[in-house]
Design an enzyme around this catalytic site. Structure first.
Site, PDB file in Angstrom:
ATOM      1  N   THR A 193       0.804  -1.227   0.000  1.00  0.00           N
ATOM      2  CA  THR A 193       0.000   0.000   0.000  1.00  0.00           C
ATOM      3  C   THR A 193       0.839   1.281   0.000  1.00  0.00           C
ATOM      4  O   THR A 193       0.279   2.380  -0.039  1.00  0.00           O
ATOM      5  CB  THR A 193      -0.911   0.043   1.244  1.00  0.00           C
ATOM      6  N   LYS A 194       2.162   1.146   0.061  1.00  0.00           N
ATOM      7  CA  LYS A 194       3.007   2.328   0.230  1.00  0.00           C
ATOM      8  C   LYS A 194       3.231   3.073  -1.091  1.00  0.00           C
ATOM      9  O   LYS A 194       2.852   2.605  -2.155  1.00  0.00           O
ATOM     10  CB  LYS A 194       4.343   1.929   0.868  1.00  0.00           C
ATOM     11  N   ASN A 195       3.890   4.242  -0.995  1.00  0.00           N
ATOM     12  CA  ASN A 195       4.007   5.131  -2.155  1.00  0.00           C
ATOM     13  C   ASN A 195       4.787   4.521  -3.303  1.00  0.00           C
ATOM     14  O   ASN A 195       4.510   4.799  -4.464  1.00  0.00           O
ATOM     15  CB  ASN A 195       4.629   6.459  -1.729  1.00  0.00           C
TER      16      ASN A 195
END
Length: 396
Positions: A193-195
């Site tokens: 889910t991270k950038n």
């Protein structure tokens, strides 16, 4: 003819997954090449990704790991945290922040956050320092940089180590310097889910050679040689176990994704910024608190867009709102329920619900909306329509 009641139509027919990453063809091709190469474990692609991240952050060392949790745990050990020590941790964070302290044998001492920024309060930190305090973990929550000037001044005066939990803050900057470069070590996440993502993965960064060497060794069973160097075509090399280490290494299969994700970090950041501004515009007049403006001379990584519901103006709770958004086929998150409200920390450390009022207030109201560069304009508008529909129906 009798009237037939039609079920209310959902905002979306297909469920919008919260935090779904944008995976593009180059990394897919790289993964396939890696699979075909015969070397899928820790190897040259991990080393390449480490070098790219080190250059991006401008630090002397970057150590790729299998998670940000591993980076936090090894950072604790690298700076010498041990049994009986205390480490200050914000109550408003994910469990991994506190668990890394516990895994090192120390006690996490929770402190409250600022109500507006949701970040750790320097004033609260000062009140919790004891002779047993050895370090502070700051969390740049949602990607908003903490007040590092105040934190570092406290740490210097009290001779404390500082570890930056940058799980949300790859692109974040404070007064022209990148998040993760202020403290002794910085820990980053490349979770799905991270950038940017390697699906699972993390990184620790530092300018301290001793810390870097210790993390590198601890991450692979405490052995003093990298596996890929032992089995490479330069000749076999024996290893020696110099610590009781862990299995925290990143693989080339993961790094194959990361080496293509990292060069797009600014492009993805700009797209999330466009979505952020559209949300701000859409929710300005609703019974919610939109994210606080950026502090002067800072850069927000825009990792999470969090609304705080104004419960005084609504007839529903936050959890009811979550359920109704899900029924509209919109994926949604909560970041976070403060640590002192969870059973484990209450039972083990004796924390009570009223101990950190700001963190508790946020915990009852916070909602994270989809904010991925993968989102199309129509997806963003679906999120907005769902929020407006539910709030309009339940406004006092």
């Amino acid at each position: 003819m009798p009237h037939i009641h039609m079920a209310a139509q959902k905002i979306r027919k297909k469920f919008l997954v919260f935090g779904s990453p944008l995976i593009e063809q180059p990394e897919i091709n790289e993964v396939v090449r890696t699979l075909k190469s015969g070397w899928v474990g820790t190897g040259p692609k991990v080393q390449r990704f480490e070098e790219m991240f080190r250059a991006y952050k401008g630090t002397r060392y970057a150590m790729a790991l299998n998670s940000c949790t591993a980076a936090l745990h090894l950072s604790m050990l690298a700076v010498g945290i041990k049994d009986g020590d205390e480490v200050i941790v914000p109550a408003m964070t994910f469990a991994a922040t506190a668990n890394s302290v516990i895994h090192a044998g120390a006690r996490p001492v929770f402190v409250d956050c600022d109500k507006e920024t949701m970040n750790i309060s320097p004033e609260a930190v000062l009140k919790k320092i004891t002779p047993k305090t050895k370090a502070i973990i700051v969390v740049h929550l949602t990607g908003r940089p903490c007040n590092m000037q105040a934190i570092m001044a406290i740490a210097k005066r009290r001779r404390l180590k500082v570890i930056e939990d940058c799980a949300h803050a790859i692109e974040s900057e404070y007064h022209g310097e990148k998040a993760g470069t202020f403290g002794d070590l910085g820990a980053f996440s490349f979770y799905v889910t991270k950038n940017i993502t390697t699906v699972e993965g993390g990184m620790a960064i530092t300018n301290n050679e001793t810390y870097a060497d210790k993390i590198k060794t601890l991450a692979l069973h405490g052995m003093n040689k990298d596996a890929w160097k032992r089995f490479s075509d330069t000749g076999y090399k024996h290893y020696q176990v110099v610590y009781s280490g862990f299995k925290y290494n990143m693989t080339d299969l993961q790094a194959a994704i990361g080496i293509h994700q990292l060069p797009r970090i600014e492009k993805y950041w700009r797209r999330r910024g466009e979505i952020w501004e559209r949300y701000n515009q859409a929710f300005m007049e609703l019974p919610v608190f939109i994210p606080a403006p950026n502090e002067p001379n800072t850069r927000h990584s825009r990792h999470l867009y969090t609304l705080l519901l104004d419960l005084n103006k609504l007839k529903i709770t936050r959890d009811q709102f979550l359920n109704q958004m899900t029924k509209e086929n919109i994926g949604i998150g909560v970041h976070y329920i403060a640590l002192h409200l969870h059973p484990y920390y209450k039972k083990r450390f004796g924390y009570k619900p009223g101990d950190f009022p700001n963190a508790r207030w946020i915990s009852q109201r916070t909602v994270s909306l989809p904010l991925s560069p993968k989102l199309k304009a129509a997806d963003v508008e679906d999120v907005i329509r769902a929020v407006k529909k539910i709030l309009a129906k339940h406004r006092k």
